[in-house]
Design a protein around this motif. Sequence first.
Motif, PDB file in Angstrom:
ATOM      1  N   ASP A 181       0.825  -1.204   0.000  1.00 32.94           N
ATOM      2  CA  ASP A 181       0.000   0.000   0.000  1.00 32.94           C
ATOM      3  C   ASP A 181       0.861   1.256   0.000  1.00 32.94           C
ATOM      4  OD1 ASP A 181      -2.256  -1.576   0.060  1.00 32.94           O
ATOM      5  OD2 ASP A 181      -2.351  -1.605   2.244  1.00 32.94           O
ATOM      6  N   ASP A 182       1.981   1.229   0.761  1.00 27.83           N
ATOM      7  CA  ASP A 182       2.867   2.392   0.790  1.00 27.83           C
ATOM      8  C   ASP A 182       3.462   2.657  -0.587  1.00 27.83           C
ATOM      9  OD1 ASP A 182       2.440   2.698   3.495  1.00 27.83           O
ATOM     10  OD2 ASP A 182       4.095   1.382   4.030  1.00 27.83           O
ATOM     11  N   SER A 183       3.906   1.596  -1.265  1.00 24.46           N
ATOM     12  CA  SER A 183       4.503   1.790  -2.579  1.00 24.46           C
ATOM     13  C   SER A 183       3.474   2.215  -3.606  1.00 24.46           C
ATOM     14  CB  SER A 183       5.198   0.493  -3.029  1.00 24.46           C
ATOM     15  OG  SER A 183       4.285  -0.575  -3.045  1.00 24.46           O
ATOM     16  N   ASP A 184       2.207   1.890  -3.376  1.00 21.81           N
ATOM     17  CA  ASP A 184       1.156   2.336  -4.276  1.00 21.81           C
ATOM     18  C   ASP A 184       0.814   3.812  -4.075  1.00 21.81           C
ATOM     19  OD1 ASP A 184       0.771   0.030  -5.698  1.00 21.81           O
ATOM     20  OD2 ASP A 184      -0.705  -0.789  -4.299  1.00 21.81           O
ATOM     21  N   GLN A 185       1.223   4.404  -2.969  1.00 18.04           N
ATOM     22  CA  GLN A 185       0.880   5.782  -2.659  1.00 18.04           C
ATOM     23  C   GLN A 185       2.073   6.705  -2.891  1.00 18.04           C
ATOM     24  OE1 GLN A 185      -0.627   5.639   1.330  1.00 18.04           O
ATOM     25  NE2 GLN A 185      -2.435   4.462   0.772  1.00 18.04           N
ATOM     26  N   GLN A 186       2.807   6.451  -3.980  1.00 19.31           N
ATOM     27  CA  GLN A 186       3.966   7.272  -4.285  1.00 19.31           C
ATOM     28  C   GLN A 186       3.570   8.708  -4.600  1.00 19.31           C
ATOM     29  OE1 GLN A 186       7.232   6.584  -4.138  1.00 19.31           O
ATOM     30  NE2 GLN A 186       6.738   4.604  -3.265  1.00 19.31           N
ATOM     31  N   SER A 187       2.392   8.904  -5.174  1.00 15.05           N
ATOM     32  CA  SER A 187       1.963  10.267  -5.492  1.00 15.05           C
ATOM     33  C   SER A 187       1.818  11.104  -4.228  1.00 15.05           C
ATOM     34  CB  SER A 187       0.636  10.233  -6.254  1.00 15.05           C
ATOM     35  OG  SER A 187      -0.351   9.521  -5.521  1.00 15.05           O
ATOM     36  N   ARG A 188       1.337  10.491  -3.150  1.00 15.58           N
ATOM     37  CA  ARG A 188       1.229  11.223  -1.889  1.00 15.58           C
ATOM     38  C   ARG A 188       2.610  11.574  -1.352  1.00 15.58           C
ATOM     39  NH1 ARG A 188      -2.345   8.568   2.753  1.00 15.58           N
ATOM     40  NH2 ARG A 188      -3.894   8.957   1.118  1.00 15.58           N
ATOM     41  N   ALA A 189       3.561  10.642  -1.473  1.00 13.72           N
ATOM     42  CA  ALA A 189       4.922  10.916  -1.013  1.00 13.72           C
ATOM     43  C   ALA A 189       5.560  12.037  -1.825  1.00 13.72           C
ATOM     44  CB  ALA A 189       5.770   9.646  -1.102  1.00 13.72           C
ATOM     45  N   VAL A 190       5.306  12.051  -3.139  1.00 10.79           N
ATOM     46  CA  VAL A 190       5.841  13.125  -3.982  1.00 10.79           C
ATOM     47  C   VAL A 190       5.235  14.463  -3.579  1.00 10.79           C
ATOM     48  CG1 VAL A 190       5.899  14.017  -6.338  1.00 10.79           C
ATOM     49  CG2 VAL A 190       6.386  11.607  -5.910  1.00 10.79           C
ATOM     50  N   LEU A 191       3.947  14.474  -3.276  1.00 10.93           N
ATOM     51  CA  LEU A 191       3.300  15.714  -2.848  1.00 10.93           C
ATOM     52  C   LEU A 191       3.881  16.207  -1.524  1.00 10.93           C
ATOM     53  CD1 LEU A 191       1.105  17.822  -3.341  1.00 10.93           C
ATOM     54  CD2 LEU A 191      -0.509  16.318  -2.145  1.00 10.93           C
ATOM     55  N   ASN A 192       4.121  15.291  -0.588  1.00  9.74           N
ATOM     56  CA  ASN A 192       4.737  15.682   0.686  1.00  9.74           C
ATOM     57  C   ASN A 192       6.134  16.257   0.468  1.00  9.74           C
ATOM     58  OD1 ASN A 192       2.513  14.825   2.138  1.00  9.74           O
ATOM     59  ND2 ASN A 192       3.325  12.771   2.487  1.00  9.74           N
ATOM     60  N   GLN A 193       6.899  15.613  -0.415  1.00 13.76           N
ATOM     61  CA  GLN A 193       8.245  16.102  -0.678  1.00 13.76           C
ATOM     62  C   GLN A 193       8.207  17.467  -1.360  1.00 13.76           C
ATOM     63  OE1 GLN A 193      10.637  13.272  -2.782  1.00 13.76           O
ATOM     64  NE2 GLN A 193      12.470  14.544  -2.742  1.00 13.76           N
ATOM     65  N   ALA A 194       7.241  17.680  -2.249  1.00 10.53           N
ATOM     66  CA  ALA A 194       7.113  18.985  -2.903  1.00 10.53           C
ATOM     67  C   ALA A 194       6.784  20.078  -1.890  1.00 10.53           C
ATOM     68  CB  ALA A 194       6.038  18.915  -3.984  1.00 10.53           C
ATOM     69  N   THR A 195       5.936  19.747  -0.927  1.00 12.26           N
ATOM     70  CA  THR A 195       5.612  20.721   0.121  1.00 12.26           C
ATOM     71  C   THR A 195       6.846  21.073   0.937  1.00 12.26           C
ATOM     72  OG1 THR A 195       3.387  19.773   0.246  1.00 12.26           O
ATOM     73  CG2 THR A 195       4.086  21.173   2.069  1.00 12.26           C
ATOM     74  N   GLN A 196       7.657  20.087   1.254  1.00 13.96           N
ATOM     75  CA  GLN A 196       8.886  20.347   2.001  1.00 13.96           C
ATOM     76  C   GLN A 196       9.850  21.219   1.200  1.00 13.96           C
ATOM     77  OE1 GLN A 196      10.357  16.458   2.968  1.00 13.96           O
ATOM     78  NE2 GLN A 196       8.637  15.960   4.318  1.00 13.96           N
ATOM     79  N   VAL A 197       9.927  20.984  -0.107  1.00 14.54           N
ATOM     80  CA  VAL A 197      10.800  21.797  -0.956  1.00 14.54           C
ATOM     81  C   VAL A 197      10.361  23.261  -0.928  1.00 14.54           C
ATOM     82  CG1 VAL A 197      11.461  22.233  -3.357  1.00 14.54           C
ATOM     83  CG2 VAL A 197      11.524  19.911  -2.452  1.00 14.54           C
ATOM     84  N   ILE A 198       9.064  23.499  -0.957  1.00 10.13           N
ATOM     85  CA  ILE A 198       8.557  24.879  -0.916  1.00 10.13           C
ATOM     86  C   ILE A 198       8.874  25.523   0.432  1.00 10.13           C
ATOM     87  CG2 ILE A 198       6.466  26.280  -0.975  1.00 10.13           C
ATOM     88  CD1 ILE A 198       5.299  24.248  -2.939  1.00 10.13           C
ATOM     89  N   TYR A 199       8.687  24.777   1.525  1.00 11.54           N
ATOM     90  CA  TYR A 199       9.001  25.310   2.852  1.00 11.54           C
ATOM     91  C   TYR A 199      10.474  25.711   2.954  1.00 11.54           C
ATOM     92  CZ  TYR A 199       4.509  24.041   4.968  1.00 11.54           C
ATOM     93  OH  TYR A 199       3.186  23.970   5.295  1.00 11.54           O
ATOM     94  N   VAL A 200      11.354  24.861   2.448  1.00  9.54           N
ATOM     95  CA  VAL A 200      12.784  25.155   2.526  1.00  9.54           C
ATOM     96  C   VAL A 200      13.129  26.367   1.665  1.00  9.54           C
ATOM     97  CG1 VAL A 200      15.088  24.259   1.994  1.00  9.54           C
ATOM     98  CG2 VAL A 200      13.409  22.790   3.108  1.00  9.54           C
ATOM     99  N   LEU A 201      12.472  26.515   0.518  1.00  8.89           N
ATOM    100  CA  LEU A 201      12.716  27.691  -0.320  1.00  8.89           C
ATOM    101  C   LEU A 201      12.319  28.972   0.415  1.00  8.89           C
ATOM    102  CD1 LEU A 201      13.452  29.032  -3.004  1.00  8.89           C
ATOM    103  CD2 LEU A 201      11.097  28.593  -3.770  1.00  8.89           C
ATOM    104  N   LEU A 202      11.164  28.960   1.060  1.00  3.92           N
ATOM    105  CA  LEU A 202      10.743  30.135   1.826  1.00  3.92           C
ATOM    106  C   LEU A 202      11.726  30.435   2.954  1.00  3.92           C
ATOM    107  CD1 LEU A 202       6.892  29.447   2.055  1.00  3.92           C
ATOM    108  CD2 LEU A 202       8.082  31.022   0.514  1.00  3.92           C
TER     109      LEU A 202
END
Length: 728
Positions: free
Chosen positions: A109-130
């Motif tokens: 199930d975790d490997s099937d939810q890669q899109s959620r992991a990518v979204l979480n990582q994208a949010t972290q990237v934005i936070y670090v940029l700010l």
Amino acid sequence: MEQKFSVRNATDAATAWAATPVGILVRVEVLVTVSCTLLATLVFFGSGRRTSRSGAFRFVVWLVLMLCYPAVSYTIGLIQSGSFRNDLVVVWACFLLGCADGIFSCSVDDSDQQSRAVLNQATQVIYVLLLLLSYVGSLPLQLKVLLLLLWVLNLAKLGMRLWSLLTARRDRVLTADNWLISNYMAHDHVRSVSDFDPETMRGYRYVVAGHKDVEEGCAEYKLELTDDLVTVERLWQHGDGGLLVSNKASSSSSSSSSKLKDLCLSFALFKLLRRRLGGSNSPMIHERDDIRTLVFARNGLAGGDDHERMFRVIETELGFLFDFFYARYPSPKQSLLPETVIFVASMALSLSTFFSPAMLRYRNPDHPGLSSTRFVATGIDIWLARFVIALFLVLELYQYLSLVLSDWHKVKMLCRYVCKPSWQGHPIMERLLWLMCRATLTTRYWSHSVGQYSLLHGCLRSNRSCVLARVPLHKWIKGVLTGMKTVSRKTLPVTVKRAIHRLLRSEWLSNLRYGDRTLQRYGMLQSFDWSTSTYTYGAVGSILVWHVATAICGARQPDDAAAGSHEVATTVSDYCAYLLYQAPELVTDKIYDARLLMGALQNKIQGFLALKDDGKQGCRSGEDMFHELSRLHSGDAELDGGGGYEKDILADGIRLGYQIFDEMPDEAVRWNMLSEMWVELLLSVAPSDNVSAHIKKLATGGELVTQLWALLTHGGMIAKPDKPEYTS
């Protein structure tokens, strides 16, 4: 009263301090340390679940995975919103973000939810940029440039992960690639037994790599034998170059070239096994109608005297299946060039940051030469920054080596070696490939252990455990605790491997019938066939009957001549009982029926062994238990009248045990028959359509029956044997 007020005052003071800038910074430092620990645990031990016997270890890894991303996200968010300033928090955030991109998942199930992991990582990237933008005016120029480049690198990692998600999704592989392989196999025919040879792999054109995708706009499959197509037959008949040429002076199973070819064979078998996700009735499965498959299993995989080679090929194949569902290794069609560029850039940036003047000659903001009105420091912030950078270096190196030294990359490089004549015979290239194939971070593919559960002895131990019987617990919790007490795991004995190998290479492989063939070999079919394929209560009932009978036969310690057969029989018997008790989905389609039967049978045995109505003490030892069973067999004792067919199964098991004693008085012959009987029973129930159950077990240490399921699939035995048409 005064003590109560003092505790409240201390709590209020601690809460107030935690809200101060220094308190928030300390909280951030603790969270950064915890996040680093979680990330390191996940990277180093994420794939160790498949080799561990410990449920506690697997639970810890699962817990780490559940906490990892939330901890990193919360830490970066707290840094970004904190009411303090410290230049080093930007270093923590940037490198912590770089550490968070792991390649392992914990469940399907975790490997099937890669899109959620990518979204979480994208949010972290934005936070670090700010966060970077808010500190861009106070950071030293060199550190500012390095951290901005590191942020761009993290953005590139995110882009690569998103691209991989869009172009190489597992559902696409399970449809398109399986369709290609299946149609290739459908077009690959042999006309007679003279067209193939499992020893030299002539005629076994199983695809390893190089098959072309269907052209866009074309709905018809076209078989194209190009120079880029690498098959098992081509690998075995490859005569150019020394890397894949077997050394005749050494055994074929132990030479390095044979192991390299076996690695590619495992990958080809993995591609064939992957089609089982469509079920045994899927049109993709052609093994049942292929005359090569049974010969391949018997004379190819199980051929020769080396039983370890057969298990090694299947273990590696299931290792590929594990990676396919639980990791993000690039397929042989993909290049490692992007990962290599990212790795080199990561190493360069992290080392440049670690040895930059801002890090080497860092001075605390409260230094007399600096203004400390805008900064908050604790004294350990610089050491924490260095620790995070060092951890980033180690994790990046480990994950890159995991890719380069993975079996996936080795298969890709070996296929390129076969397709490129310029590499063949080149001493430097062959030496590099040999070193890469010898080096590995994966020493085992599963736990090499089997579960053990004895129905009679387990019920006896449960009766002697007064605590569990008296404590008011939920039924599920009590069942888990009972299972922990009565179920154990032991290393898979070599004698069991040899016994399985011996049957698989025999002529009886194509005629497995729940023990009938073993009884026929020993001339006992007429006496015991009532308990095997024609048993009233099916295969599950037959296993339980023979399990009880084997336990009764094992009441007497065998002599040295029968020790090996005794080990095989008791180990496989207890393993089959363990499967019915804790993993019935692996051996039967009637999962709930098996669970109900096991529960009812346990209650029946416990009731028989418990305290009697007349006040007589129940069985407290194995000797007492077997004495009561002998009284039951002779008619001096009887079971209570309640219950269903579990009563018949228990009575039949006791009857069978003493019948074996009577009709087979020779101990060595008796245990030889029992050992072969149990191997045949295990192989008879190994075929299954429940592919998802086997895949889930790969992440919890693996099971022996999963290996047999895969091996029998390649032998064309997709479904369980039918009941025989004869009558005794």
